[in-house]
Scaffold this motif. Structure first.
Motif, PDB file in Angstrom:
ATOM      1  N   TYR A 171     -12.243   5.234   7.410  1.00  0.00           N
ATOM      2  CA  TYR A 171     -11.774   3.964   6.861  1.00  0.00           C
ATOM      3  C   TYR A 171     -11.208   3.013   7.916  1.00  0.00           C
ATOM      4  O   TYR A 171     -10.955   1.850   7.616  1.00  0.00           O
ATOM      5  CB  TYR A 171     -10.693   4.215   5.808  1.00  0.00           C
ATOM      6  N   GLN A 180     -11.049   1.183  -1.694  1.00  0.00           N
ATOM      7  CA  GLN A 180     -11.796   1.097  -2.947  1.00  0.00           C
ATOM      8  C   GLN A 180     -13.304   0.959  -2.727  1.00  0.00           C
ATOM      9  O   GLN A 180     -14.080   0.988  -3.674  1.00  0.00           O
ATOM     10  CB  GLN A 180     -11.308  -0.097  -3.789  1.00  0.00           C
ATOM     11  N   CYS A 181     -13.701   0.817  -1.467  1.00  0.00           N
ATOM     12  CA  CYS A 181     -15.118   0.638  -1.142  1.00  0.00           C
ATOM     13  C   CYS A 181     -15.868   1.955  -1.341  1.00  0.00           C
ATOM     14  O   CYS A 181     -15.465   3.001  -0.832  1.00  0.00           O
ATOM     15  CB  CYS A 181     -15.263   0.165   0.303  1.00  0.00           C
ATOM     16  N   THR A 210      -6.501  -6.421   7.255  1.00  0.00           N
ATOM     17  CA  THR A 210      -6.048  -6.040   5.909  1.00  0.00           C
ATOM     18  C   THR A 210      -5.998  -7.246   4.981  1.00  0.00           C
ATOM     19  O   THR A 210      -6.203  -7.113   3.768  1.00  0.00           O
ATOM     20  CB  THR A 210      -4.658  -5.369   5.967  1.00  0.00           C
ATOM     21  N   LYS A 240       0.824  -1.208   0.000  1.00  0.00           N
ATOM     22  CA  LYS A 240       0.000   0.000   0.000  1.00  0.00           C
ATOM     23  C   LYS A 240       0.865   1.268   0.000  1.00  0.00           C
ATOM     24  O   LYS A 240       0.408   2.346   0.371  1.00  0.00           O
ATOM     25  CB  LYS A 240      -0.930   0.009   1.217  1.00  0.00           C
ATOM     26  N   SER A 295     -12.190  -0.929   3.022  1.00  0.00           N
ATOM     27  CA  SER A 295     -11.290  -0.845   1.879  1.00  0.00           C
ATOM     28  C   SER A 295     -11.301   0.558   1.290  1.00  0.00           C
ATOM     29  O   SER A 295     -12.341   1.210   1.221  1.00  0.00           O
ATOM     30  CB  SER A 295     -11.715  -1.856   0.804  1.00  0.00           C
ATOM     31  N   LEU A 312      -9.382  -7.563   3.481  1.00  0.00           N
ATOM     32  CA  LEU A 312      -9.595  -6.552   2.445  1.00  0.00           C
ATOM     33  C   LEU A 312      -8.878  -6.951   1.160  1.00  0.00           C
ATOM     34  O   LEU A 312      -9.410  -6.780   0.059  1.00  0.00           O
ATOM     35  CB  LEU A 312      -9.103  -5.180   2.911  1.00  0.00           C
ATOM     36  N   GLU A 313      -7.677  -7.495   1.296  1.00  0.00           N
ATOM     37  CA  GLU A 313      -6.921  -7.939   0.122  1.00  0.00           C
ATOM     38  C   GLU A 313      -7.630  -9.083  -0.593  1.00  0.00           C
ATOM     39  O   GLU A 313      -7.520  -9.225  -1.812  1.00  0.00           O
ATOM     40  CB  GLU A 313      -5.516  -8.366   0.547  1.00  0.00           C
ATOM     41  N   ASP A 365     -15.225  -5.714   1.563  1.00  0.00           N
ATOM     42  CA  ASP A 365     -15.374  -4.267   1.657  1.00  0.00           C
ATOM     43  C   ASP A 365     -15.095  -3.790   3.075  1.00  0.00           C
ATOM     44  O   ASP A 365     -14.526  -2.722   3.285  1.00  0.00           O
ATOM     45  CB  ASP A 365     -16.802  -3.856   1.266  1.00  0.00           C
TER      46      ASP A 365
END
Length: 315
Positions: free
Chosen positions: A284, A256-257, A227, A157, A254, A230-231, A235
């Motif tokens: 987040y 990207q969520c 994490t 990240k 996430s 999430l990977e 979400d």
């Protein structure tokens, strides 16, 4: 940074306390160790160090004081900390601060600070070393590099700037990347075991607008387990851990969520009427330590997420 440096110079040779947040991770320990080396100060935590940072401490041969009294020192430097709740049992009077977290609540009362939204506090400490033209020893470089790797989850990240800073730290400190990776060897085996247990024991909840995974690991590797989920495509990741009467919990969303869930507000609402010792985060990420009915707490969080998801349903 100029004011921060001036205060360091004024306190040269005096008693300096470098204080990390409780349950200190690699970024806190790496940054704190580097600041303690720079100021000849005492590195400390309020109560304990996170289990996954123990290998770094071992490699650095770092001495850490537990539950210090800041009033016994001429200067207090707080590192990698955004909220007084992350310093349980600590009474602060005057302090300077170096941190990278969003929504830092300690800035206003600090005498001076180095604050920037970068990937890790260790990067900011490295900039300070450059500003002061201080020598970067191999041990300091190791701590800073390990902190960057820890907060970027092994660079998965990391921003371009963090990767560049990491390379410069390795070069300035005359150490190899493999040396940094070795600080994760023992811990990574423990983390893999916890991740595998979590992956096989996690429970998946499908809401109208998101997928959440929940699990309860038997060790305090909450951030790494969260994490991981999430990977894998979740979400939201909800991970809890009980230690005696204490509840440790992380709720992570996430990047990207696209849902409207604010995880900090969700945990805040669910923890009403509980004993709260430490609570921090943003939309987040939410970290919690407190006491109460664990199962009821988890169910309140899940219900709150479901309620928000139902409100998001199209008419």
């Amino acid at each position: 940074m100029k004011e921060f440096v001036e205060i360091l110079k004024e306190n040269k040779g005096k008693k300096v306390l470098v204080l990390c947040h409780d349950d200190a991770d690699n970024d806190a320990i790496g940054a704190g160790f580097a600041m303690a080396e720079l100021t000849k100060g005492t590195l400390a935590v309020p109560q304990k160090v996170s289990e996954h940072a123990l290998e770094l401490i071992n490699k650095l041969a770092a001495k850490i004081e537990v539950a210090p009294n800041p009033l016994d020192y001429d200067l207090v430097i707080i590192v990698d900390t955004a909220d007084i709740q992350q310093l349980p049992g600590i009474t602060l009077k005057n302090y300077i601060l170096i941190d990278h977290h969003k929504n830092n609540l300690l800035l206003e009362k600090s005498q001076a600070h180095i604050y920037k939204l970068v990937d890790s506090t260790c990067q900011l400490v490295y900039y300070l070393y450059k500003e002061m033209e201080a020598h970067l020893t191999p041990a300091v470089a190791l701590g800073l590099a390990a902190g960057i790797l820890g907060d970027t989850v092994g660079l998965t990240k990391a921003s371009n700037k963090a990767i560049i800073d990491l390379g410069n730290i390795l070069q300035d400190g005359n150490i190899g990347y493999s040396t940094v990776l070795n600080t994760f060897k023992i811990s990574s085996k423990i983390e893999r075991l916890q991740k595998l247990k979590a992956a096989t024991g996690g429970k998946v909840y499908e809401f109208s607008d998101c997928i959440l995974v929940y699990c309860q690991p038997d060790k305090n590797f909450l951030y790494y387990v969260a994490t991981m989920f999430l990977e894998l495509g979740a979400d939201l990741a909800l991970v809890g851990y009980k230690e005696g009467d204490w509840i440790h919990l992380r709720l992570v969303k996430s990047n990207q969520c696209l849902t409207s869930h604010n995880v900090y507000e969700i945990v805040k609402k669910a923890s009403e009427n509980m004993v709260v010792e430490n609570f921090w985060g943003d939309q987040y990420f939410a970290g919690f330590k407190g006491q109460g009915d664990y199962d009821f707490f988890i169910q309140r969080i899940l219900r709150e997420i479901e309620n928000i998801s139902n409100k998001n349903l199209p008419n």
